[in-house]
Scaffold this active site. Structure first.
Site, PDB file in Angstrom:
ATOM      1  N   SER A 161       0.842  -1.181   0.000  1.00 25.12           N
ATOM      2  CA  SER A 161       0.000   0.000   0.000  1.00 25.12           C
ATOM      3  C   SER A 161       0.888   1.246   0.000  1.00 25.12           C
ATOM      4  O   SER A 161       1.778   1.355  -0.843  1.00 25.12           O
ATOM      5  CB  SER A 161      -0.950  -0.035   1.201  1.00 25.12           C
ATOM      6  OG  SER A 161      -1.971   0.931   1.065  1.00 25.12           O
ATOM      7  N   ASP A 330      -8.488  -6.615  -4.728  1.00 21.07           N
ATOM      8  CA  ASP A 330      -8.205  -5.239  -4.319  1.00 21.07           C
ATOM      9  C   ASP A 330      -9.015  -4.263  -5.161  1.00 21.07           C
ATOM     10  O   ASP A 330      -8.934  -4.271  -6.390  1.00 21.07           O
ATOM     11  CB  ASP A 330      -6.704  -4.971  -4.480  1.00 21.07           C
ATOM     12  CG  ASP A 330      -6.224  -3.742  -3.729  1.00 21.07           C
ATOM     13  OD1 ASP A 330      -7.045  -2.843  -3.450  1.00 21.07           O
ATOM     14  OD2 ASP A 330      -5.025  -3.690  -3.419  1.00 21.07           O
ATOM     15  N   HIS A 360      -8.083  -5.125  -0.436  1.00 23.56           N
ATOM     16  CA  HIS A 360      -6.767  -4.503  -0.319  1.00 23.56           C
ATOM     17  C   HIS A 360      -5.984  -5.007   0.888  1.00 23.56           C
ATOM     18  O   HIS A 360      -4.775  -5.249   0.794  1.00 23.56           O
ATOM     19  CB  HIS A 360      -6.938  -2.982  -0.234  1.00 23.56           C
ATOM     20  CG  HIS A 360      -5.660  -2.216  -0.123  1.00 23.56           C
ATOM     21  ND1 HIS A 360      -4.716  -2.185  -1.121  1.00 23.56           N
ATOM     22  CD2 HIS A 360      -5.161  -1.456   0.890  1.00 23.56           C
ATOM     23  CE1 HIS A 360      -3.695  -1.431  -0.752  1.00 23.56           C
ATOM     24  NE2 HIS A 360      -3.930  -0.984   0.474  1.00 23.56           N
TER      25      HIS A 360
END
Length: 381
Positions: A161, A330, A360
């Site tokens: 991320s 995601d 995610h």
């Protein structure tokens, strides 16, 4: 000209690199002029380490945290679990018996590094005066800490991320210092949709009546409602529709009635209670200004900035072994963005997938699926 390493430098590195695993330490990395203006006379970075640095420094691994994460990757000698417990540790994929693992709190955060709540030279919180931070700013400062630790190069830099954005930027900024790069559930540039989701989150905080333009420190009330709302929206993007439906469906929260109320407060569905819980957890451990600073840093993420093109920026990784991974479900960083990153490399690479229904957050909950890939491509003998 070769750098001169003094005895003082060596002692400083030994002091910083030693100590207990998973225990927060801090070090000043000096002044900093920020990419888009702004200046701090001194920046302090909080960091944690695990394992022992090899005499030749060849076993150092840098793990980058995500937006509301911190440097506490694994429990080590502390009393609390880390956010990548089981993925980093003795015998784990990133084996702290073999590797010296470092994780650094990003500048602008609220978990050990200089941020908006930090005091200026007059003893006043920076608040609204804190500079605009970019991912490029963060890695330039983190490279200074690496030098203090006595680390000239990293065996691997890894993150997911926002941590993936930081890992990628670090390698592009300092390709000669990175042998292996692992980017998980991330991209080379923030997309319009990611910026849109983030803008609603930042506005939620700024529109809170207790925000006071960011200068709320010392006030009786904080912008907790705005921070909580930001977290609710963010968490929806961190999970998949299928996971929310499977876990909660349309079920009401136990003892509450979300429909048919003629007077009094309306009850909640289970999914509403879940979002309330996530908001409450974050409000109790995070600062609203830091959420703004880090979110806008991620909004500004563009590894191509300062280069002729994305391909030109990624061409700097020609001698770096790059591993790109995506989460199949995601909906914040679509797998297609990982494919674009991997295919834009000077030597295009395949994308490795975490097959998870979570969304995610699968890069956290199901990272062990990459165990074989990483042991073969990055952490093998």
């Amino acid at each position: 000209m070769a750098s001169i390493v003094t005895t003082e430098d060596t002692l400083r590195a030994e002091e910083l690199a030693g100590g207990q695993d998973g225990i927060l330490r801090r070090s000043s990395v000096g002044e900093h002029h920020f990419e888009f203006g702004g200046y701090l006379p001194e920046v302090e970075l909080g960091f944690e380490t695990w394992g022992t640095l090899a005499d030749d420094g060849s076993n150092a691994v840098l793990v980058m945290h995500a937006l509301t994460g911190d440097a506490h990757v694994a429990q080590g000698d502390s009393q609390s679990d880390g956010w990548w417990e089981g993925f980093v540790g003795p015998g784990a994929t990133i084996d702290t018996n073999e590797y010296f693992v470092v994780s650094i709190n990003m500048v602008g955060g609220c978990n050990g590094s200089t941020g908006p709540a930090s005091l200026d030279e007059q003893g006043v919180p920076y608040g609204s005066r804190f500079p605009f931070v970019t991912i490029k700013d963060s890695v330039r400062l983190e490279a200074r800490l690496a030098k203090q630790l006595g680390i000239d190069s990293w065996h691997a830099v890894i993150g997911g991320s926002m941590g993936g954005a930081r890992a990628l930027e670090y390698a592009v900024q300092f390709p000669q210092q990175v042998k292996n790069l692992v980017v998980m559930a991330s991209s080379a540039q923030a997309t319009a949709e990611q910026i849109a989701f983030a803008q609603v989150q930042t506005q939620s905080i700024r529109l809170d009546p207790h925000f006071c333009n960011g200068d709320y420190y010392g006030n009786e009330a904080r912008p907790d409602a705005g921070l909580g709302m930001a977290r609710r929206l963010a968490h929806i993007t961190y999970r998949s529709e299928a996971e929310l439906e499977t876990r909660f469906s349309r079920n009401p929260q136990e003892g509450e009635k979300p429909t048919g109320q003629l007077d009094g407060a309306r009850g909640r569905y289970q999914v509403e209670s879940y979002l309330d819980h996530q908001a409450s957890k974050l409000v109790n451990r995070f600062d609203a200004n830091s959420y703004l600073v880090l979110t806008e840093a991620l909004m500004s993420h563009d590894v191509a900035r300062g280069h002729e093109s994305l391909e030109a920026a990624l061409a700097r990784l020609a001698k770096v072994n790059v591993v790109v991974a995506a989460v199949t479900s995601d909906r914040l960083y679509f797998p297609e963005q990982a494919v674009k990153l991997a295919s834009s490399l000077a030597k295009p690479k395949p994308v490795h997938y975490i097959d998870s229904p979570i969304g995610h957050d699968g890069f956290l909950t199901d990272a062990k699926q990459l165990d074989g890939v990483l042991r073969t491509l990055v952490f093998g003998d």
